[in-house]
Design a protein around this motif. Sequence first.
Motif, PDB file in Angstrom:
ATOM      1  N   THR A  39      53.080  12.604  23.890  1.00  0.00           N
ATOM      2  CA  THR A  39      53.263  12.341  25.315  1.00  0.00           C
ATOM      3  C   THR A  39      52.033  11.610  25.821  1.00  0.00           C
ATOM      4  O   THR A  39      50.907  11.985  25.483  1.00  0.00           O
ATOM      5  N   VAL A  40      52.232  10.564  26.605  1.00  0.00           N
ATOM      6  CA  VAL A  40      51.127   9.726  27.071  1.00  0.00           C
ATOM      7  C   VAL A  40      51.145   9.632  28.594  1.00  0.00           C
ATOM      8  O   VAL A  40      52.177   9.322  29.185  1.00  0.00           O
ATOM      9  N   TYR A  41      49.996   9.923  29.204  1.00  0.00           N
ATOM     10  CA  TYR A  41      49.764   9.659  30.622  1.00  0.00           C
ATOM     11  C   TYR A  41      48.708   8.568  30.682  1.00  0.00           C
ATOM     12  O   TYR A  41      47.676   8.667  30.004  1.00  0.00           O
ATOM     13  N   TYR A  42      48.938   7.534  31.467  1.00  0.00           N
ATOM     14  CA  TYR A  42      47.929   6.483  31.502  1.00  0.00           C
ATOM     15  C   TYR A  42      47.812   5.865  32.892  1.00  0.00           C
ATOM     16  O   TYR A  42      48.745   5.886  33.688  1.00  0.00           O
ATOM     17  N   ALA A  43      46.636   5.347  33.141  1.00  0.00           N
ATOM     18  CA  ALA A  43      46.341   4.643  34.389  1.00  0.00           C
ATOM     19  C   ALA A  43      45.684   3.312  34.040  1.00  0.00           C
ATOM     20  O   ALA A  43      44.865   3.233  33.122  1.00  0.00           O
ATOM     21  N   LYS A  44      46.036   2.285  34.789  1.00  0.00           N
ATOM     22  CA  LYS A  44      45.403   0.975  34.640  1.00  0.00           C
ATOM     23  C   LYS A  44      44.797   0.630  35.988  1.00  0.00           C
ATOM     24  O   LYS A  44      45.501   0.606  37.007  1.00  0.00           O
ATOM     25  N   CYS A  45      43.488   0.392  35.999  1.00  0.00           N
ATOM     26  CA  CYS A  45      42.798   0.234  37.283  1.00  0.00           C
ATOM     27  C   CYS A  45      41.628  -0.733  37.138  1.00  0.00           C
ATOM     28  O   CYS A  45      41.292  -1.176  36.038  1.00  0.00           O
ATOM     29  N   PHE A  46      40.993  -1.056  38.265  1.00  0.00           N
ATOM     30  CA  PHE A  46      39.760  -1.845  38.231  1.00  0.00           C
ATOM     31  C   PHE A  46      38.641  -0.984  37.652  1.00  0.00           C
ATOM     32  O   PHE A  46      38.662   0.246  37.744  1.00  0.00           O
ATOM     33  N   ALA A  47      37.657  -1.654  37.067  1.00  0.00           N
ATOM     34  CA  ALA A  47      36.555  -0.937  36.413  1.00  0.00           C
ATOM     35  C   ALA A  47      35.837   0.008  37.377  1.00  0.00           C
ATOM     36  O   ALA A  47      35.395   1.087  36.987  1.00  0.00           O
ATOM     37  N   LYS A  48      35.733  -0.375  38.641  1.00  0.00           N
ATOM     38  CA  LYS A  48      35.025   0.463  39.614  1.00  0.00           C
ATOM     39  C   LYS A  48      35.787   1.740  39.964  1.00  0.00           C
ATOM     40  O   LYS A  48      35.208   2.663  40.547  1.00  0.00           O
TER      41      LYS A  48
END
Length: 390
Positions: A39-48
Motif C-alpha cells: 500500500t502506498v501513500y504519497y505526496a508531490k509538493c514543492f521542495a519548501k
Amino acid sequence: SSGINAEYGGTANRSQHELEIEVENMGAHLNAYTSREQTVYYAKCFAKDVDRSMDILADILQNPRLDEGAIERERHVILREMQEVETNLQEVIFDHLHACAYQGTPLSYNILGPTKNIKSINRSDLLDYIGKHYQPSQIYLSAAGGVDHAELVKLAEKHFGGMPAGQETALEFPPARYSGSWMNHRDDANELAHVAVAVEGCSWNNPDYFALMVANTLVGNWNRAQGGGKTLPSQFARKIHDMGAAQSYMAFNTCYKDTGLWGVYGVCEPANDELRRFIGAVQAEWRRIYRSASPGEVQRAKNMLKTLMLAQCDGTTAVCEDIGRQMLTYSRRIPLAEIDARIEAVTPEIMKKVMWEYVYDAEPVVVGLGCTEGLPDYSLIKFQQTSGFD
C-alpha cells in the motif's frame, strides 16, 4: 482499498475539508494506491513544503478519523470502482489468472476484495487492520527530487518517531501455492477473445529474475497499429503479424515475494481459428527461445530491457516509487550499475536453463474470456508445453 479512501475523510487533527484546502493551497498532490503486496501513500509538493506534506501523511497514517459517514460514502465509491473494473477485460483476465493460479491462498484475491466484504466492512475492521499492519517495521519512507537526505531523516523522526514500536507483532502470511489450472468464461456477446497463458515464475529476490525478464523482453509486445516488417524488435511480434493470429499481445513477468507469473496475454478475433493458432505460436516461441535463441537477439533483448527499466524511472514520482518498492523487496536500493551488470550477465546458456526450469514440463495456467469457442482444451495446451512435444 476502501480503508485508504476512508482515511482521506479526515483525521483527528484535520477535517476532510481542511485537509483538501491545505493540500490545494500548497499546490501539492496527495494520493494513494494498493497492489497485491503493498500500500502506498504519497505526496508531490514543492521542495519548501516537504515538512508540511510529511506532517499530512503522518497525520493520515497515525490519526485517521474514520467516521461512519466517510466509510459509508467510500463504500459506494468502491462498489462503483468494481463495476468499472469489470468493463476492463485486461484487468478481469489478470484477476482470474491470479484466482486460478493461487486458488486457496490470499494472492488469489483481487485488490478491491469481494463485494460482501465491501458491504460489511466497518470502522472496527479498519482500525484493527491499521493497528495490525501500519507498524514502524512495516513502513518505508522514500523521497526523490528536491529533498536533502539528512533533512528527510530529521523530518521522519519528527513526524513518525512517536509510533509505538514496542507494540509490534510479527505478521505471518501464508505462502503462495501455485496450481496449474484452466478457466474459460465464454461470452459470445463480446466480439473478441481475451486469453492469458502463464507458468509459475520467480520471486523478486530469485537469481533467475533478470534472466526471465530478458526472456520476457524477447517475446515482447505488439498490436496491429504498429504494423509489421523487419523493424519490429521482437521476432515473435513479426511472426504474429505475418500469421494474422492476434490483434495484440503482451508478455508479462509479475513477481511477488515468494512466487511470480510469467506468460503472455493476447486479444484475438474468433474467426480463422486465431485463438488456437495464437496459443500454439506462443508455446512454439517459448520452445524456440529454449532451443535456439541466438547471442545477437539475446543481446538486443538485454539492451531493450535496460532502456525500459531506465524509462520507468523518468521523473521524481517514478523514482520515489521505485526506491520504496526496492526497499520493501530487497531492503536496499540496487544501484543502476548493478542492475546493468546483472542484465548483462544473462547469456543464451542461462536463458536455456531458465526456460527449461520454468517453462518446459510446467503446469500452465490458462484463462479465456469473451468469444472463446476456439480455446484449445487444457490437456492439449499442457501437452504442447512438455518436452515430449518436441
